[in-house]
Design a protein around this motif. Structure first.
Motif, PDB file in Angstrom:
ATOM      1  N   LEU A 115     -99.371   3.424  21.087  1.00 56.14           N
ATOM      2  CA  LEU A 115     -98.053   3.257  21.684  1.00 56.14           C
ATOM      3  C   LEU A 115     -97.972   3.971  23.019  1.00 56.14           C
ATOM      4  O   LEU A 115     -98.180   5.179  23.106  1.00 56.14           O
ATOM      5  CB  LEU A 115     -96.965   3.787  20.734  1.00 56.14           C
ATOM      6  CG  LEU A 115     -97.050   3.305  19.268  1.00 56.14           C
ATOM      7  CD1 LEU A 115     -95.797   3.695  18.509  1.00 56.14           C
ATOM      8  CD2 LEU A 115     -97.304   1.818  19.145  1.00 56.14           C
ATOM      9  N   PHE A 116     -97.714   3.192  24.052  1.00 54.02           N
ATOM     10  CA  PHE A 116     -97.602   3.703  25.414  1.00 54.02           C
ATOM     11  C   PHE A 116     -98.796   4.587  25.793  1.00 54.02           C
ATOM     12  O   PHE A 116     -98.629   5.726  26.232  1.00 54.02           O
ATOM     13  CB  PHE A 116     -96.257   4.436  25.605  1.00 54.02           C
ATOM     14  CG  PHE A 116     -95.083   3.547  25.325  1.00 54.02           C
ATOM     15  CD1 PHE A 116     -94.602   2.677  26.291  1.00 54.02           C
ATOM     16  CD2 PHE A 116     -94.498   3.520  24.053  1.00 54.02           C
ATOM     17  CE1 PHE A 116     -93.545   1.816  26.018  1.00 54.02           C
ATOM     18  CE2 PHE A 116     -93.441   2.656  23.776  1.00 54.02           C
ATOM     19  CZ  PHE A 116     -92.958   1.810  24.757  1.00 54.02           C
ATOM     20  N   ASP A 118    -102.013   6.092  27.880  1.00 54.47           N
ATOM     21  CA  ASP A 118    -102.185   6.375  29.303  1.00 54.47           C
ATOM     22  C   ASP A 118    -102.786   5.143  29.989  1.00 54.47           C
ATOM     23  O   ASP A 118    -103.778   4.600  29.519  1.00 54.47           O
ATOM     24  CB  ASP A 118    -103.102   7.591  29.487  1.00 54.47           C
ATOM     25  CG  ASP A 118    -102.494   8.847  28.853  1.00 54.47           C
ATOM     26  OD1 ASP A 118    -101.252   9.005  28.936  1.00 54.47           O
ATOM     27  OD2 ASP A 118    -103.240   9.647  28.269  1.00 54.47           O
ATOM     28  N   THR A 151     -99.835  -2.511  19.519  1.00 51.84           N
ATOM     29  CA  THR A 151     -99.918  -1.944  20.863  1.00 51.84           C
ATOM     30  C   THR A 151     -98.577  -2.155  21.554  1.00 51.84           C
ATOM     31  O   THR A 151     -97.866  -3.137  21.293  1.00 51.84           O
ATOM     32  CB  THR A 151    -101.009  -2.620  21.719  1.00 51.84           C
ATOM     33  OG1 THR A 151    -100.672  -3.993  21.916  1.00 51.84           O
ATOM     34  CG2 THR A 151    -102.389  -2.522  21.068  1.00 51.84           C
ATOM     35  N   THR A 153     -96.762  -1.109  25.661  1.00 51.48           N
ATOM     36  CA  THR A 153     -96.821  -0.376  26.922  1.00 51.48           C
ATOM     37  C   THR A 153     -95.717  -0.898  27.828  1.00 51.48           C
ATOM     38  O   THR A 153     -95.200  -2.004  27.614  1.00 51.48           O
ATOM     39  CB  THR A 153     -98.196  -0.549  27.592  1.00 51.48           C
ATOM     40  OG1 THR A 153     -98.162   0.054  28.896  1.00 51.48           O
ATOM     41  CG2 THR A 153     -98.572  -2.017  27.750  1.00 51.48           C
ATOM     42  N   ASP A 154     -95.363  -0.103  28.827  1.00 46.18           N
ATOM     43  CA  ASP A 154     -94.422  -0.586  29.843  1.00 46.18           C
ATOM     44  C   ASP A 154     -95.174  -0.989  31.118  1.00 46.18           C
ATOM     45  O   ASP A 154     -94.556  -1.294  32.118  1.00 46.18           O
ATOM     46  CB  ASP A 154     -93.338   0.462  30.147  1.00 46.18           C
ATOM     47  CG  ASP A 154     -93.913   1.813  30.493  1.00 46.18           C
ATOM     48  OD1 ASP A 154     -95.154   1.969  30.476  1.00 46.18           O
ATOM     49  OD2 ASP A 154     -93.125   2.734  30.784  1.00 46.18           O
ATOM     50  N   HIS A 159    -100.968  -4.064  29.304  1.00 48.42           N
ATOM     51  CA  HIS A 159    -100.696  -4.989  28.187  1.00 48.42           C
ATOM     52  C   HIS A 159    -101.679  -6.166  28.241  1.00 48.42           C
ATOM     53  O   HIS A 159    -102.315  -6.500  27.231  1.00 48.42           O
ATOM     54  CB  HIS A 159     -99.253  -5.480  28.285  1.00 48.42           C
ATOM     55  CG  HIS A 159     -98.915  -6.597  27.349  1.00 48.42           C
ATOM     56  ND1 HIS A 159     -98.825  -6.431  25.985  1.00 48.42           N
ATOM     57  CD2 HIS A 159     -98.665  -7.909  27.594  1.00 48.42           C
ATOM     58  CE1 HIS A 159     -98.528  -7.604  25.427  1.00 48.42           C
ATOM     59  NE2 HIS A 159     -98.427  -8.508  26.373  1.00 48.42           N
ATOM     60  N   THR A 193     -90.457   6.016  19.812  1.00 46.31           N
ATOM     61  CA  THR A 193     -91.233   7.089  20.439  1.00 46.31           C
ATOM     62  C   THR A 193     -90.554   7.586  21.718  1.00 46.31           C
ATOM     63  O   THR A 193     -89.736   6.902  22.328  1.00 46.31           O
ATOM     64  CB  THR A 193     -92.683   6.668  20.785  1.00 46.31           C
ATOM     65  OG1 THR A 193     -92.676   5.802  21.917  1.00 46.31           O
ATOM     66  CG2 THR A 193     -93.368   6.004  19.612  1.00 46.31           C
ATOM     67  N   GLU A 195     -91.865   8.071  24.652  1.00 47.64           N
ATOM     68  CA  GLU A 195     -92.192   7.267  25.836  1.00 47.64           C
ATOM     69  C   GLU A 195     -91.414   5.957  25.843  1.00 47.64           C
ATOM     70  O   GLU A 195     -91.014   5.473  26.900  1.00 47.64           O
ATOM     71  CB  GLU A 195     -93.695   6.969  25.888  1.00 47.64           C
ATOM     72  CG  GLU A 195     -94.540   8.107  26.417  1.00 47.64           C
ATOM     73  CD  GLU A 195     -94.185   8.530  27.839  1.00 47.64           C
ATOM     74  OE1 GLU A 195     -93.898   7.669  28.685  1.00 47.64           O
ATOM     75  OE2 GLU A 195     -94.185   9.748  28.099  1.00 47.64           O
ATOM     76  N   GLY A 196     -91.219   5.367  24.663  1.00 46.97           N
ATOM     77  CA  GLY A 196     -90.472   4.122  24.567  1.00 46.97           C
ATOM     78  C   GLY A 196     -89.010   4.330  24.947  1.00 46.97           C
ATOM     79  O   GLY A 196     -88.385   3.483  25.601  1.00 46.97           O
ATOM     80  N   ALA A 199     -88.803   4.766  28.733  1.00 50.85           N
ATOM     81  CA  ALA A 199     -88.913   3.474  29.417  1.00 50.85           C
ATOM     82  C   ALA A 199     -87.575   2.732  29.358  1.00 50.85           C
ATOM     83  O   ALA A 199     -87.143   2.130  30.355  1.00 50.85           O
ATOM     84  CB  ALA A 199     -90.031   2.639  28.797  1.00 50.85           C
ATOM     85  N   LYS A 206     -90.768  -3.491  28.090  1.00 51.91           N
ATOM     86  CA  LYS A 206     -91.806  -3.037  27.163  1.00 51.91           C
ATOM     87  C   LYS A 206     -92.534  -4.273  26.648  1.00 51.91           C
ATOM     88  O   LYS A 206     -91.904  -5.278  26.353  1.00 51.91           O
ATOM     89  CB  LYS A 206     -91.189  -2.276  25.998  1.00 51.91           C
ATOM     90  CG  LYS A 206     -90.329  -1.093  26.410  1.00 51.91           C
ATOM     91  CD  LYS A 206     -89.785  -0.390  25.182  1.00 51.91           C
ATOM     92  CE  LYS A 206     -88.474   0.308  25.479  1.00 51.91           C
ATOM     93  NZ  LYS A 206     -87.945   0.978  24.282  1.00 51.91           N
TER      94      LYS A 206
END
Ligand code: SAM
Length: 219
Positions: A115-116, A118, A151, A153-154, A159, A193, A195-196, A199, A206
């Motif tokens: 999740l998110f 690096d 998975t 990501t922003d 992605h 999360t 990070e989510g 974002a 996302k």
């Protein structure tokens, strides 16, 4: 750096009661949150799957210490209904890109979360990404057939990279839109999360995806 990380020589040598107490007896870790950060996913999923052991792996010691303290503050034994809260979740400081097969047997895991992660934007740094063809072979080894990889990501480029490599791997197939829509865990992947949430606060898109681990081909 990770030269000071302790890790078992093989899964059988790992003492899980150090992380889960007696709750580890007769149970095996099934969900792994790779690079769990501050642990928002684990904390939200814990009460939903009380019988499943979940592990967050996090390489930054300050962050893993924070999650370990947070979980121990949440843990409760209640005498009335014999319920134990948050004993099914734990966090371990480790490098998930190096030591996964030291912790988990073949086909042990039913869910893995990325999740998110690096983004490692620069081309010459793509080899450090958490989803690569070489690492997918390890993830496929640890996951049981039918197990799921989540998975999100922003970063749209990341992605596309994760989806490309998972699609190309013979042991993974993406869930259909319908299956993704009906997945009970996906909303937590998107929203639980740190990070989510960041974002969302900052108005970024996302991009989630779910892949199924396929059965091993006949030899
Ligand atoms: N998943 C969390 C979330 O969504 O809030 C954290 C996302 S954060 C951007 C990425 C995390 O992965 C960081 O906390 C970083 O320390 C951790 N990480 C990076 N490489 C790792 C590795 N090889 N093993 C374990 N954790 C790692």
């Amino acid at each position: 750096s990770d030269h000071d990380i302790n890790y078992p020589v093989c899964p059988a040598k790992m003492d899980w009661t150090g992380l889960y107490g007696d709750y580890a007896n007769g149970r095996k870790v099934e969900f792994v949150d790779v690079g769990c950060g501050y642990g928002g996913l684990l904390i939200s999923l814990s009460p939903l799957y009380p019988e499943s052991l979940m592990l967050g792996m996090e390489i930054r010691m300050k962050v893993s210490d924070f999650v370990i303290d947070k979980i121990s503050a949440l843990r409760r034994h209640s005498k009335e209904n014999d319920k134990v809260d948050y004993f099914n979740v734990a966090c371990l400081r480790s490098n998930a890109m190096k030591f996964l097969p030291n912790y988990f047997e073949k086909h042990q895991l039913s869910k893995m979360f990325f999740l998110f992660p690096d983004p490692h934007f620069k081309n010459r740094k793509h080899k450090w990404r958490i989803i690569t063809p070489a690492l997918l072979a390890e993830y496929a080894y640890c996951l049981r057939p039918g197990g799921l990889v989540y998975t999100i990501t922003d970063v749209e480029d990341l992605h596309d990279w994760m989806v490309l490599h998972l699609n190309e791997h013979p042991l993974f197939e993406r869930l259909t839109d319908e299956e993704e829509k009906n997945d009970k865990i996906l909303p937590y992947v998107v929203n639980s999360t740190e990070e989510g949430q960041k974002a969302a606060r900052e108005g970024r898109n996302k991009y989630p995806a779910i892949f199924r681990r396929l059965p091993d081909p006949d030899p």
